[in-house]
Structure formats: C-alpha cells, structure tokens
Design an enzyme around this catalytic site. Structure first.
Site, short mmCIF file in Angstrom:
data_model
loop_
_atom_site.label_atom_id
_atom_site.label_comp_id
_atom_site.label_asym_id
_atom_site.label_seq_id
_atom_site.Cartn_x
_atom_site.Cartn_y
_atom_site.Cartn_z
CE LYS A 1 58.65 59.94 12.36
NZ LYS A 1 57.48 59.14 11.92
CD GLU B 1 58.00 53.86 11.26
OE1 GLU B 1 57.52 54.70 12.04
OE2 GLU B 1 57.69 53.79 10.04
CB CYS C 1 58.16 56.97 8.63
SG CYS C 1 56.53 56.76 7.85
#
Length: 504
Positions: free
Chosen positions: A319, A263, A375
């Site tokens: 995301k 990330e 994540c």
C-alpha cells in the site's frame, strides 16, 4: 439567517451523495456556497460563513469517524469530542476558500460565473494533498450514476466538479437576476446552464466510458466477504475460524477464474501459516485459478498492508497511501497510548518504499494484470490511474468494518464506481463486511452484497485494454487549467486597474 443557511447549504453536499443520492441538492449546496461568498461584506464575515458551511459539510459527511472510534470502544463522550473536533478543523478548508475569495478574487471579471467555479475545483484539489489529503465528498461524485458521469473517462472527477460548479453558478445568476429585475433575460442564464447540462447528458449517453477501451475477454469472478467483527478480528481465538472460512469458501469455487479476498483477510502473515498458504497456491494452480488477497507482510522489520497473488496470480503490492491513525499515528511519540483509538492493531504500518505495479495473473496461459488498490487509496484518482492504465481490471480490497452502519462504506463504494469510469475498467471489490461488489467499466454495479453478512459475490466481469483520455494526463489536469485561467483573469484585472489609474 445567513449563518443558518450556511450550515444548511453545507449539509446539502453529503445528502447529494451516497447513500442518499439526492443529487440535485449538490447544485443547491455548491450554488449556496457561491451565494454566501457574495453575501459576505467583509473578510471576517466571509470566513465565518465559510466555516459554518464547512461545519455542515463535514459533520454529516464524515460522521462515520464516530463509528470507527466506537469500534474500538472509545467512550461516547470522547468519540463525540474527537469527531466534532475533526469536523470543525476540516471546516477550516471552506473558511479559507471563502476568505481568500473575498480578499483576492471577488473583484475579478466574471467573479460569479467563472471565478467562483474555478476556485471551487482548486480547493477540492487542495484537500486531496494538504496534510496527506482528505479527497472525500467531491462535488463531481453526484454525477456518478448519471449519464454525465461517463465524461469522467475524459475529464476525471475534477472535470465533473467543474461542470457542476459552472452549472450551479449560472443557475444562481439566473435566480439573482430574476430577484432584482424580473425580466425575460433572467431565464437566459438558467437556459445556458440547463442547455450545458443537457449537452453533457447527451455526450455521456453517446460516449460511455467503456467505449474508450477494448474488450479482451470475460471472466468469472468472486468477491468474498467474511463478515468478521472488527472487535474480534485480531484476537487469537478468531484466527482458526477465519482460516476455516476462507478454506471452505475457496474449496467450493471450482469454476471461478479470479477470486478476491478483502483487506488483511487473514491477520496472520503468510510465513506464520505456511501450510494454509501452500494449499491455496496448489488449489489455484490445479484449477487455473487466480487468487488475490489482502495480507500483512513483514519486510526488513517493517509491516506493510499488502495484496498478494496465489494460484495463477503472482507478485505482491504494498500500500502506497496510508490512513492517518488507522495505519500510522502522526506525532506518534505524543499520542500513542493515550486512548485505545491511537493503538489500533494495524497502526504501525509503513508505506511502500517505491512505486508499485499491477499484479500479474494468467488465464488459459494468457497473461493479464490486475490494478491493486487498498481501501482509502481508491479516493486518490491519480494513484488508481497510474496502476489501472497498465492493467486489464481493477481489484479493490477494503475493511469497511471500521465504520459500522454509517455513511462511510456507501460513500467509499460510490468513489470506487468513479474510478471504474475514469479508467474504463471493470472493478472487483471485496470488503470484510460490505459492501462488496462487481462494477463494470461504466461504473454500474453489476452485483453487490448486503452489509454485515457472509457473502460470495459471484458474476462475470470483462477484462479491458487501452487508455481513456483521462489516463493519458495527470488526474489534476483540469485543476491546472483552472489555475491558469484564474491567474490569467487576475493578471488581466491588475493590468486594467493599472491602466485606469494612469489615465486618471
């Protein structure tokens, strides 16, 4: 005594999960909660027991929040106050759960053997979405490394939680019956629970998650771990060493089919380092190599935490589910600037404005798709399901450096293993400082890194197609069934009470 036991039972839940893996404690933790529900004689007492249970549950279970605050040098006293305050607030979920049971559900038929387990699973689901959600420490994760865990490919994490809650309730019933009557019949309840678990165990062995999907091909993969300290990651002085690390790493990977960087691997946006990114693109094309990296993107004046494909991979993923305080600040105009924790480097992100799709890549001119997960998104089973059902592999990038040497990275890895099982897909997972891993379609860790070291986790994973039963319906389907059964029991009880009143 009961107040102390409430805290102890709450502690049993995180102890049953990674990194401790004392999975039998989950039966004690869940069964203990049910026992407390019937020990409470008033709604006030139920609320007290439930809250204390939640205090034990979350104080240990999400203690990693303290580590994240220390990462940005928040004073120790303030880190303790904020972490403790968060845990005390999260404990309100269990306060509500036990209070509601005492007030509305305790008098229903099969209150212990059926109603309590149904209500447990419904409350786990509530935590997934209420106030953006905190779907952490779910009971079903205790089965991740056991054969029973393979059934997640059919029923998902909530189905596993229901199985565990039902077993816990019947084992508790056996203990309570023995304490009162000390007869052979007492063992019948335990026999039902153990027989049920044995059957589930055999089913998991007979039908592992990978049996629901079809093997396409095996590819050589690499998850790269840079081990850049979080305190220096975003500094100007760290930019060149970071690029040098990834440049050197990719230069040596001449025989890798798919490379994954973590990330926000490079804290500069692609347009700020055009030469470096063009070199990465050229290397990938020349080697017939797919390279996927976490990256920050700027679109229409908004920043997005993203994944982007290079080489034979293409496209990007924005995301969809952001982390409160980590990627955006709730009540920003009141909190921004108060302490350093509310001014984290990535706390000005925006969620994807539209639904996102897998990232395509090619190998030997054959098209494939990777389900991109960033994540915290790994904790949301439906989000991963929607991406993975149209993909051949799941790619997870994370920056667990925020949590230091705490429970968080290990819990996160276990959650990712469950997503592999549910979807019958291999997972390639790259993190900044561990734990990076290769996970097969049965949730088994094929290879993993240590924490706090530079690492290249290299090995083979299998691309797979087809749908598991879990992927064909919403992840919350077991929860909806729990709600229907619970509603049916409530209606039945109300009707029976009305008929009894009329007869009298």
């Amino acid at each position: 005594m009961r107040a102390a036991l409430a805290i102890i039972f709450g502690l049993c839940v995180p102890l049953a999960l990674a990194p401790f893996h004392f999975w039998p404690l989950m039966f004690i933790g869940v069964g203990g909660f049910f026992w407390l529900s019937f020990q409470a004689s008033t709604t006030k007492e139920a609320a007290w027991f439930g809250w204390l249970y939640g205090v034990g549950y979350f104080t240990l279970g999400v203690s990693w929040i303290y580590g994240s605050m220390q990462t940005v040098d928040t004073p120790v006293w303030l880190s303790l106050v904020l972490t403790g305050g968060f845990c005390l607030l999260m404990a309100l979920f269990h306060l509500f759960q036990m209070w509601f049971f005492q007030r509305f559900l305790r008098a229903l038929p099969l209150a212990l053997l059926l109603v309590s387990p149904l209500w447990w699973v419904i409350n786990e689901w509530i935590r997934e979405w209420f106030l953006t959600g905190m779907p952490w420490l779910l009971a079903g994760y205790a089965f991740t490394d056991l054969a029973i865990g393979q059934l997640a490919a059919v029923v998902g994490i909530y189905g596993l939680s229901l199985m565990l809650a039902l077993s816990s309730a019947w084992l508790l019933k056996s203990l309570l019956h023995w304490a009162r009557h000390r007869t052979v019949r007492s063992f019948s309840y335990a026999g039902v629970a153990l027989g049920f678990l044995a059957l589930l165990f055999l089913l998991g062995i007979a039908k592992p998650a990978s049996s629901w999907t079809q093997e396409l091909r095996t590819l050589k993969t690499a998850a790269v771990q840079s081990n850049v300290d979080q305190r220096t990651k975003w500094s100007s002085a760290q930019q060149t060493p970071t690029l040098n690390f990834y440049g050197t790493s990719i230069g040596a990977m001449t025989d890798i089919d798919l490379v994954l960087w973590p990330e926000a691997a490079m804290t500069r946006r692609p347009e700020q380092i055009p030469y470096f990114m063009s070199q990465i693109q050229n290397i990938g094309e020349q080697r017939d190599q797919a390279i996927i990296t976490g990256v920050l993107l700027l679109k229409d004046g908004r920043f997005y935490n993203s994944m982007k494909g290079y080489g034979t991979a293409s496209g990007e993923y924005l995301k969809q589910h952001l982390v409160p305080f980590g990627e955006y600040v709730p009540l920003e105009k009141y909190l921004r600037g108060l302490i350093a924790f509310f001014d984290l480097p990535m706390s000005t992100m925006y969620p994807a404005p539209t639904a996102q799709s897998p990232i395509p890549f090619t190998l030997a001119e054959q098209p494939y798709f990777a389900a991109p997960v960033i994540c915290y998104e790994a904790a949301y089973p439906d989000l991963v399901r929607n991406l993975a059902k149209d993909a051949d592999l799941i790619t997870v990038v994370s920056n667990d450096a925020w949590f230091g040497d705490s429970l968080g990275p290990h819990q996160h890895l276990q959650i990712t293993q469950m997503r592999a099982i549910e979807n019958g897909r291999s997972v390639l997972r790259a993190t900044q400082n561990g734990v990076s891993a290769l996970i097969d379609a049965n949730g088994t860790i094929v290879k993993r890194s240590e924490q706090f070291v530079e690492a290249e986790v290299i090995g083979e994973l299998t691309l797979r197609s087809g749908l598991t039963p879990f992927q064909r319906l919403p992840a919350a389907t077991p929860v909806y069934l729990c709600i229907l059964v619970l509603a049916g029991l409530w209606v039945f009880a109300r009707r029976a009470a009305s008929e009894s009143a009329i007869e009298q």
